[in-house]
Structures are given as C-alpha cells and as structure tokens.
Enzyme design. Structure first.
Site, short mmCIF file in Angstrom:
data_model
loop_
_atom_site.label_atom_id
_atom_site.label_comp_id
_atom_site.label_asym_id
_atom_site.label_seq_id
_atom_site.Cartn_x
_atom_site.Cartn_y
_atom_site.Cartn_z
CG ASN A 231 -55.77 14.38 -15.43
OD1 ASN A 231 -55.03 15.04 -16.16
ND2 ASN A 231 -55.31 13.49 -14.57
CE1 TYR B 166 -63.24 11.89 -7.60
CE2 TYR B 166 -64.08 10.09 -6.25
CZ TYR B 166 -63.51 10.53 -7.42
OH TYR B 166 -63.19 9.64 -8.41
CD GLU C 164 -49.56 5.37 -7.74
OE1 GLU C 164 -50.24 5.83 -6.80
OE2 GLU C 164 -49.39 5.97 -8.81
#
Length: 160
Positions: free
Chosen positions: A113, A92, A152
């Site tokens: 989001n 962040y 991922e």
C-alpha cells in the site's frame, strides 16, 4: 532520492507526501528526525490539513484524489480497506474470504500500500495477533500500527 511535496511531523513518524498532477501518489513513513517541509503545492497542503484533522479526530473521513500505483489485484484490496471504518478492524482471512483470495496475498497487498493511513492497511490484523505492517513483522512499523489503532480506539484483536 525521492522528492516530497511535504513532510508532516506526526506523533508516530514524519510523513513524506508525494503528489503528482493533483493526485496523491504516496505517503512514506520517514524517521522522526527528518526535517519538516511545508507543503509545496495546493494538494500537498490539503493532504497535510486532512491528516492533521485525522490526528485531532480519528473518526475524520479523508476526501482526497488518490492515485496509488499497483496491480489490479492490489487496487481491489485497497478498495476493500477503504471500507473498514475507523475504530474497527478486519482479519487477513476475512478479507481473503470476502475477495475470493488468500490471507497471504491480502497481507502482501497491504504491505504494498503506497498511501498508508489514508488507505487504512493498519486496520487489518492477524486472527491471533496484530499482524504485520509495511512488510515488517516487528520493530518500528508495528509501533506505528499500534499507535494508529490505539488512536482510533480500535481493537487490537479483530472483531467477529
């Protein structure tokens, strides 16, 4: 009650997909017991196909017409999120420095989001911890974030 154009079952949640005039507007994380819904239009079918490609290959790059609703500042943050590659993460604080903002404001934009997974807010971490997800600091949302990062092969600690 929100109308979804598809509900896709994934290993971490059921994804409720909202399209409008050939634009992807939202993806909601729905409870695991939510019943799947076959895509109701061409774009919803394409969104589901690309999400399934991502589930099969975490390096898959989405190419979809996105139209998230938000403030100009949120759009600026979401554009920065789209530049974080799969398997990598950012803090962040680093994003705040890059955008001339504050870490808390970055976190708020990530929490707002409307198209998670595709706009990869899960790739943003705290400097000392995983950070929050979907405006939560614990529970199911963090399990989803952890699943996405592990899928991922991303670091659970920020790089650099």
């Amino acid at each position: 009650m929100k109308v979804y154009q598809a509900r896709l079952v994934t290993p971490f949640a059921v994804l409720g997909i909202v399209t409008e005039q050939e634009q992807l507007m939202e993806i909601d994380f729905l409870p695991a017991e939510t019943v799947a819904l076959e895509p109701q239009n061409h774009l919803a079918r394409e969104v589901c196909a690309q999400l399934q490609s991502y589930l099969a290959d975490p390096q898959f790059r989405f190419e979809l017409p996105l139209q998230p609703r938000g403030t100009p500042y949120q759009h600026k943050v979401w554009q920065a999120l789209l530049k974080i590659p799969a398997g990598q993460s950012e803090t962040y604080g680093a994003l705040a420095k890059q955008l001339g903002s504050a870490p808390r404001a970055i976190g708020q934009a990530c929490g707002a989001n409307p198209i998670p997974v595709i706009i990869p807010c899960h790739r943003v971490l705290g400097s000392q911890h995983i950070g929050g997800f979907m405006n939560h600091s614990g529970g199911g949302p963090l399990l989803i974030k952890r699943w996405l990062l592990e899928h991922e092969h991303g670091e659970l600690r920020p790089a650099g």
